[in-house]
Design a protein around this motif. Structure first.
Motif, PDB file in Angstrom:
ATOM      1  N   VAL A  35      46.935  29.199  40.240  1.00 25.66           N
ATOM      2  CA  VAL A  35      45.807  28.305  40.547  1.00 25.66           C
ATOM      3  C   VAL A  35      45.277  28.575  41.951  1.00 25.66           C
ATOM      4  N   LYS A  36      46.167  28.777  42.912  1.00 26.78           N
ATOM      5  CA  LYS A  36      45.737  29.069  44.282  1.00 26.78           C
ATOM      6  C   LYS A  36      44.953  30.373  44.338  1.00 26.78           C
ATOM      7  N   ARG A  37      45.407  31.381  43.594  1.00 26.14           N
ATOM      8  CA  ARG A  37      44.694  32.657  43.575  1.00 26.14           C
ATOM      9  C   ARG A  37      43.357  32.538  42.848  1.00 26.14           C
ATOM     10  N   LYS A  88      53.429  33.639  33.531  1.00 26.61           N
ATOM     11  CA  LYS A  88      54.594  34.269  32.896  1.00 26.61           C
ATOM     12  C   LYS A  88      54.504  35.785  33.001  1.00 26.61           C
ATOM     13  N   ALA A  89      53.302  36.343  32.784  1.00 21.40           N
ATOM     14  CA  ALA A  89      53.125  37.797  32.830  1.00 21.40           C
ATOM     15  C   ALA A  89      53.342  38.344  34.225  1.00 21.40           C
ATOM     16  N   ARG A 148      38.055  34.692  30.139  1.00 18.63           N
ATOM     17  CA  ARG A 148      38.119  35.311  28.807  1.00 18.63           C
ATOM     18  C   ARG A 148      39.132  34.638  27.893  1.00 18.63           C
ATOM     19  N   GLY A 149      39.701  33.535  28.360  1.00 20.14           N
ATOM     20  CA  GLY A 149      40.554  32.753  27.481  1.00 20.14           C
ATOM     21  C   GLY A 149      42.045  32.853  27.714  1.00 20.14           C
ATOM     22  N   VAL A 150      42.483  33.632  28.716  1.00 13.21           N
ATOM     23  CA  VAL A 150      43.916  33.722  29.018  1.00 13.21           C
ATOM     24  C   VAL A 150      44.309  32.486  29.828  1.00 13.21           C
ATOM     25  N   SER A 151      45.295  31.767  29.388  1.00  9.36           N
ATOM     26  CA  SER A 151      45.692  30.534  30.073  1.00  9.36           C
ATOM     27  C   SER A 151      46.444  30.846  31.368  1.00  9.36           C
ATOM     28  N   ILE A 159      42.156  37.649  38.075  1.00 11.71           N
ATOM     29  CA  ILE A 159      42.712  36.426  37.496  1.00 11.71           C
ATOM     30  C   ILE A 159      41.595  35.526  36.987  1.00 11.71           C
ATOM     31  N   ARG A 160      40.524  35.386  37.774  1.00 15.50           N
ATOM     32  CA  ARG A 160      39.387  34.564  37.338  1.00 15.50           C
ATOM     33  C   ARG A 160      38.774  35.115  36.054  1.00 15.50           C
ATOM     34  N   ARG A 161      38.641  36.445  35.999  1.00 16.98           N
ATOM     35  CA  ARG A 161      38.042  37.083  34.827  1.00 16.98           C
ATOM     36  C   ARG A 161      38.935  36.864  33.586  1.00 16.98           C
TER      37      ARG A 161
END
Length: 293
Positions: free
Chosen positions: A138-140, A128-129, A119-122, A113-115
């Motif tokens: 956000v917690k993750r 949603k995905a 790389r620009g994924v909101s 998730i951080r990566r």
């Protein structure tokens, strides 16, 4: 030395969904399950990431038997896809490939998730995905903030709630390591266990230096007893940790000795005659191939 043959094709094959034959029934309640909704949302938002696994084409029908990816196939059909990328098995093993693969750990999920965010994924698109609330994303993302590297290393292959991280953050690094060691040793990496250990943590081992959390229905006397028992348990854990290597070595040597003893026909027959129950225990030890760590 002979090479190892691959169990499936290297390149995915695009196969019409109508040409795929499921190898098991759809479980009841699938369409309302969180797992199905998550997979469907992920495919709808970013497409199919992992190809399906299928057998080579069946000559009589021109169809492929589906080995792995039944939920993905249902989601694809539900989203009106016409075909899907498939990896074709080159052997005859009809098993589910994912049963041989370890599921994603919580820390691995955090890193992915951080990566993705870097790389620009909101976070909104990720939520949603993955069919999650944005607050969970956000917690993750912040899972390891305030967690010492030693504690994170011990948790790297585990699946656990983000609430455990929240509780560990309230402790100093040395206490974090102690708590994670105990949870891992007990194979109980749960929120309830972490909360109990947080409550039992002395004030001097908390970041703020004071205790504010209380367990419902627990008196001060019970809390003091819990703290003493926790300290005793930590001492016992350290003692076991120090002698574990020698104990394992002794057990391996004992197994080797028993193996040679039972290979002696005269000795084996004597024990069978006079101590049959002992012989059964000896045979059980000898059958032990590996020791759990």
């Amino acid at each position: 030395m002979t090479g190892v043959s691959l169990g499936f094709s290297l390149e995915p094959l695009s196969v019409p969904l109508d040409s795929l034959l499921p190898s098991r029934k759809t479980p009841e309640g699938l369409f309302t399950s969180r797992k199905f909704k998550q997979i469907r949302s992920s495919i709808e938002e970013i497409g199919l990431i992992e190809p399906l696994s299928v057998t080579p084409v069946i000559r009589d029908s021109g169809q492929h038997m589906l080995l792995d990816g039944h939920i993905r196939l249902i989601a694809l059909r539900n989203l009106s896809f016409s075909d899907a990328p498939c990896l074709v098995a080159t052997d005859d093993e009809g098993y589910t490939y994912n049963t041989r693969i370890n599921r994603l750990s919580t820390i691995q999920e955090h890193l992915m998730i951080r990566r993705a965010v870097e790389r620009g994924v909101s976070p909104d698109r990720l939520a949603k995905a993955l069919n999650m609330d944005v607050s969970q994303i956000v917690k993750r993302m912040n899972l390891l903030d305030g967690i010492c590297p030693e504690a994170a290393e011990m948790l790297k292959d585990r699946q656990f709630s983000t609430e455990i991280s929240r509780m560990l953050r309230k402790m100093k690094p040395t206490r974090q390591v102690e708590c994670v060691e105990l949870m891992v040793a007990a194979n109980t990496v749960t929120t309830a266990y972490a909360e109990a250990m947080l409550v039992a943590t002395p004030a001097e081992l908390l970041l703020e230096g004071k205790k504010t959390l209380k367990l419902a229905g627990v008196t001060q006397e019970q809390l003091a007893k819990m703290e003493r028992e926790m300290a005793s348990l930590q001492g016992q854990y350290k003692m076991v940790e120090q002698t574990y290597g020698q104990d394992v070595l002794n057990l391996v040597l004992a197994r080797g000795y028993l193996l040679k003893l039972l290979e002696n026909k005269a000795a084996s027959q004597y024990i069978q005659k006079w101590q049959a129950d002992v012989l059964a225990e000896f045979e059980s030890i000898v059958r032990t191939v590996a020791l759990d760590h």
